[in-house]
Design an enzyme around this catalytic site. Structure first.
Site, PDB file in Angstrom:
ATOM      1  N   ASN A  48     -15.134  59.007  63.228  1.00 57.64           N
ATOM      2  CA  ASN A  48     -15.966  58.012  63.765  1.00 57.64           C
ATOM      3  C   ASN A  48     -17.340  57.754  63.032  1.00 57.64           C
ATOM      4  O   ASN A  48     -18.230  56.970  63.463  1.00 57.64           O
ATOM      5  CB  ASN A  48     -16.463  58.348  65.433  1.00 57.64           C
ATOM      6  CG  ASN A  48     -15.296  58.250  66.236  1.00 57.64           C
ATOM      7  OD1 ASN A  48     -14.231  57.267  66.035  1.00 57.64           O
ATOM      8  ND2 ASN A  48     -15.187  58.944  66.875  1.00 57.64           N
ATOM      9  N   HIS A 134     -14.788  54.598  79.061  1.00 62.03           N
ATOM     10  CA  HIS A 134     -14.810  56.216  78.472  1.00 62.03           C
ATOM     11  C   HIS A 134     -14.666  57.095  79.538  1.00 62.03           C
ATOM     12  O   HIS A 134     -15.577  56.875  80.600  1.00 62.03           O
ATOM     13  CB  HIS A 134     -15.771  56.204  77.496  1.00 62.03           C
ATOM     14  CG  HIS A 134     -15.864  57.795  76.826  1.00 62.03           C
ATOM     15  ND1 HIS A 134     -16.560  58.494  77.236  1.00 62.03           N
ATOM     16  CD2 HIS A 134     -15.224  57.941  75.591  1.00 62.03           C
ATOM     17  CE1 HIS A 134     -16.153  59.876  76.162  1.00 62.03           C
ATOM     18  NE2 HIS A 134     -15.403  59.387  75.047  1.00 62.03           N
ATOM     19  N   GLU A 178     -17.952  48.469  77.918  1.00 61.11           N
ATOM     20  CA  GLU A 178     -18.352  48.882  76.715  1.00 61.11           C
ATOM     21  C   GLU A 178     -18.443  47.557  75.559  1.00 61.11           C
ATOM     22  O   GLU A 178     -17.728  46.829  75.607  1.00 61.11           O
ATOM     23  CB  GLU A 178     -17.261  49.915  76.103  1.00 61.11           C
ATOM     24  CG  GLU A 178     -17.145  51.134  77.223  1.00 61.11           C
ATOM     25  CD  GLU A 178     -16.176  52.009  76.655  1.00 61.11           C
ATOM     26  OE1 GLU A 178     -15.761  51.885  75.607  1.00 61.11           O
ATOM     27  OE2 GLU A 178     -16.027  53.012  77.427  1.00 61.11           O
ATOM     28  N   SER A 182     -13.328  52.171  72.931  1.00 61.66           N
ATOM     29  CA  SER A 182     -13.159  53.439  71.945  1.00 61.66           C
ATOM     30  C   SER A 182     -11.781  53.533  71.378  1.00 61.66           C
ATOM     31  O   SER A 182     -11.507  53.974  70.197  1.00 61.66           O
ATOM     32  CB  SER A 182     -13.655  54.604  72.514  1.00 61.66           C
ATOM     33  OG  SER A 182     -13.012  54.878  73.834  1.00 61.66           O
ATOM     34  N   ASP A 207     -21.945  50.606  77.166  1.00 63.21           N
ATOM     35  CA  ASP A 207     -21.764  51.418  76.359  1.00 63.21           C
ATOM     36  C   ASP A 207     -21.449  51.150  75.017  1.00 63.21           C
ATOM     37  O   ASP A 207     -20.456  50.551  74.574  1.00 63.21           O
ATOM     38  CB  ASP A 207     -20.603  52.618  76.789  1.00 63.21           C
ATOM     39  CG  ASP A 207     -20.325  53.857  76.079  1.00 63.21           C
ATOM     40  OD1 ASP A 207     -20.833  53.793  74.933  1.00 63.21           O
ATOM     41  OD2 ASP A 207     -19.839  54.613  76.608  1.00 63.21           O
ATOM     42  N   HIS A 210     -19.406  52.748  69.900  1.00 64.40           N
ATOM     43  CA  HIS A 210     -18.640  52.241  68.508  1.00 64.40           C
ATOM     44  C   HIS A 210     -19.158  50.906  67.976  1.00 64.40           C
ATOM     45  O   HIS A 210     -18.715  50.403  67.228  1.00 64.40           O
ATOM     46  CB  HIS A 210     -17.295  52.173  68.994  1.00 64.40           C
ATOM     47  CG  HIS A 210     -16.633  53.415  69.412  1.00 64.40           C
ATOM     48  ND1 HIS A 210     -16.245  54.414  68.394  1.00 64.40           N
ATOM     49  CD2 HIS A 210     -16.413  54.184  70.436  1.00 64.40           C
ATOM     50  CE1 HIS A 210     -15.898  55.525  68.998  1.00 64.40           C
ATOM     51  NE2 HIS A 210     -15.781  55.198  70.035  1.00 64.40           N
ATOM     52  N   LYS A 233     -21.548  58.800  66.049  1.00 65.39           N
ATOM     53  CA  LYS A 233     -20.726  58.135  65.435  1.00 65.39           C
ATOM     54  C   LYS A 233     -20.987  57.398  64.354  1.00 65.39           C
ATOM     55  O   LYS A 233     -21.341  58.132  63.232  1.00 65.39           O
ATOM     56  CB  LYS A 233     -19.786  57.028  66.479  1.00 65.39           C
ATOM     57  CG  LYS A 233     -19.072  58.023  67.134  1.00 65.39           C
ATOM     58  CD  LYS A 233     -18.940  57.217  68.793  1.00 65.39           C
ATOM     59  CE  LYS A 233     -17.771  58.545  69.322  1.00 65.39           C
ATOM     60  NZ  LYS A 233     -17.729  58.342  70.660  1.00 65.39           N
TER      61      LYS A 233
HETATM   62  C1  LIG Z   1     -17.707  58.987  72.094  1.00 64.36           C
HETATM   63  C2  LIG Z   1     -18.087  58.207  73.146  1.00 64.36           C
HETATM   64  C3  LIG Z   1     -18.860  58.658  74.298  1.00 64.36           C
HETATM   65  C4  LIG Z   1     -19.662  59.919  73.852  1.00 64.36           C
HETATM   66  O1  LIG Z   1     -20.439  60.208  72.930  1.00 64.36           O
HETATM   67  P1  LIG Z   1     -20.846  61.569  72.292  1.00 64.36           P
HETATM   68  O2  LIG Z   1     -22.020  61.454  71.663  1.00 64.36           O
HETATM   69  O3  LIG Z   1     -19.664  61.828  71.537  1.00 64.36           O
HETATM   70  O4  LIG Z   1     -20.738  62.579  73.599  1.00 64.36           O
HETATM   71  C5  LIG Z   1     -19.326  57.965  75.108  1.00 64.36           C
HETATM   72  N1  LIG Z   1     -18.733  56.785  75.433  1.00 64.36           N
HETATM   73  C6  LIG Z   1     -18.036  56.271  74.296  1.00 64.36           C
HETATM   74  C7  LIG Z   1     -17.364  54.871  74.561  1.00 64.36           C
HETATM   75  C8  LIG Z   1     -17.465  56.900  73.235  1.00 64.36           C
HETATM   76  O5  LIG Z   1     -16.576  56.560  72.588  1.00 64.36           O
END
Ligand SMILES: *Cc1c(COP(=O)(O)O)cnc(C)c1O
Length: 376
Positions: A48, A134, A178, A182, A207, A210, A233
């Site tokens: 990522n 997620h 989101e 993801s 969120d 990505h 990421k």
């Molecule tokens: C990876 C991810 C997270 C978690 O983030 P980290 O910093 O890896 O703990 C949260 N939400 C989504 C949508 C993700 O893809």
């Protein structure tokens, strides 16, 4: 055999029988999207780190300098003595980037969602959650004690119907979605979500794990009162954040258990994130590359145009997905096989993540290998 050992062995056997057991492989990541595994050099489409900043000399130098100046660990929770001066710099940059009055940084994205949601929601409240959200969003919802109402993925009729049915029965309401999903790479209709939220007095939490740095900013995102995301990421390092109003951020700093009761991030990690955000601002052409590569791939592979650097190739069956990923591995490409419970049953898939460093010839070869393999 003790009952504990018996329990563990039986569970593992059951996972293996369903092709759902996960195994770890040592992976040494190099520059330019290369990964070394079991003595083989592979082109990774499974990271990522979309902008390849984890191995960028500028970011590494910033992290090393911070470790020398402030040490390798924060030493305590931020609420005690772990709040080294780099945190404020990072939070100011995040707030500017997202157009919010304030920002708060967490240890990770996972910790952010499991802290933010219970800090704001509790028994008597209701949370409407996109069904493809997620795992950490669901965990945050569970911890809050609020009623959790899933709605069909990106389906505004489903959300509107759920709001009509449930909103009036509860005190506060939240909507979770989101910016970029993801495991599917598609984007949420933020404008529509915000309009529904306003009409029903619900608080929207998005969120952007990505999206940061690699997807053009959605103008409707600025109207979202709770913008969380991760620095793990495209920013190449580690950490999570929430951008919100000054009072909401102050409340979260006081109430989020995953903020108060955990040690602050190491100074090097925070310095790396600052350098990564500065890099993003200074290099828009580099930031556009992951999506350009993803679109080159979807065009060549005969798939719908990519909306983000994430492209799913749905196979369906978990065992067949593992076989597909092995076939690509044999050709020199590391592609993640994603299986339930990460994705719904029957939708096991290859998940391709494109980065700025991918060479067009690799993208084209991978497309030729995958063309026709998706199960519609
Ligand atoms: C990876 C991810 C997270 C978690 O983030 P980290 O910093 O890896 O703990 C949260 N939400 C989504 C949508 C993700 O893809």
């Amino acid at each position: 055999m003790s009952s504990l050992e018996h329990f563990a062995a039986a569970k593992l056997r059951s996972l293996a029988e369903r092709a759902l057991k996960r195994e770890l492989s040592d992976s040494v990541r190099g520059v330019d999207a290369m990964v070394e595994r079991k003595g083989r050099r592979l082109v990774s489409f499974a990271c990522n780190d979309y902008l390849n900043l984890a191995t960028h000399p500028l970011i590494i130098d910033a992290a090393v300098a911070a470790a020398r100046r402030y040490g390798v660990g924060a030493g305590a929770s931020r609420a005690v003595t772990g709040n080294h001066p780099l945190y404020g710099e990072l939070e100011a940059r995040l707030a500017t980037l997202k157009g919010s009055a304030a920002a708060v940084v967490f240890g990770s994205g996972y910790l952010a969602n499991t802290g933010i949601i219970p800090a704001l929601m509790s028994t008597g409240d209701v949370i409407f959650v996109d069904e493809l959200s997620h795992a950490c969003t669901w965990s945050g919802c569970d911890l809050s004690g609020a009623k959790v109402v899933p709605f069909a993925h990106n389906d505004m009729h489903s959300l509107a119907e759920a709001l009509r049915r449930e909103r009036g029965l509860h005190r506060h309401a939240m909507i979770c979605s989101e910016c970029v999903f993801s495991m599917d790479g598609d984007r949420a209709p933020l404008g529509d979500i915000v309009r529904l939220a306003d009409a029903h007095d619900a608080w929207t939490l998005t969120d952007d794990a990505h999206g940061l740095g690699v997807v053009p900013t959605d103008p409707d995102g600025a109207a979202v009162p709770l913008q969380m995301g991760t620095l793990s990421k495209a920013a190449g390092g580690y950490g999570g954040y929430l951008c919100a109003s000054a009072d909401v951020v102050a409340l979260v700093r006081n109430r989020a258990r995953s903020y108060v009761y955990t040690t602050g991030l190491p100074p090097a990690t925070v310095a790396g994130a600052i350098a990564a955000l500065d890099f993003m601002r200074a290099n828009p052409a580099h930031c556009a590359l992951p999506l350009i590569k993803a679109r080159r791939f979807t065009l060549a592979a005969g798939l719908p145009a990519a909306a983000s650097p994430i492209v799913p190739v749905i196979i369906g069956d978990a065992a067949a997905t593992l076989e597909e990923s092995q076939r690509l591995l044999d050709a020199g490409y590391l592609v993640a096989a994603i299986r339930p419970p990460t994705v719904p049953r029957g939708t096991a898939r290859l998940r391709l993540a494109f980065s700025a460093a991918h060479r067009d010839e690799d993208v084209d070869r991978l497309a030729a290998l995958i063309r026709g393999r998706a199960n519609p």
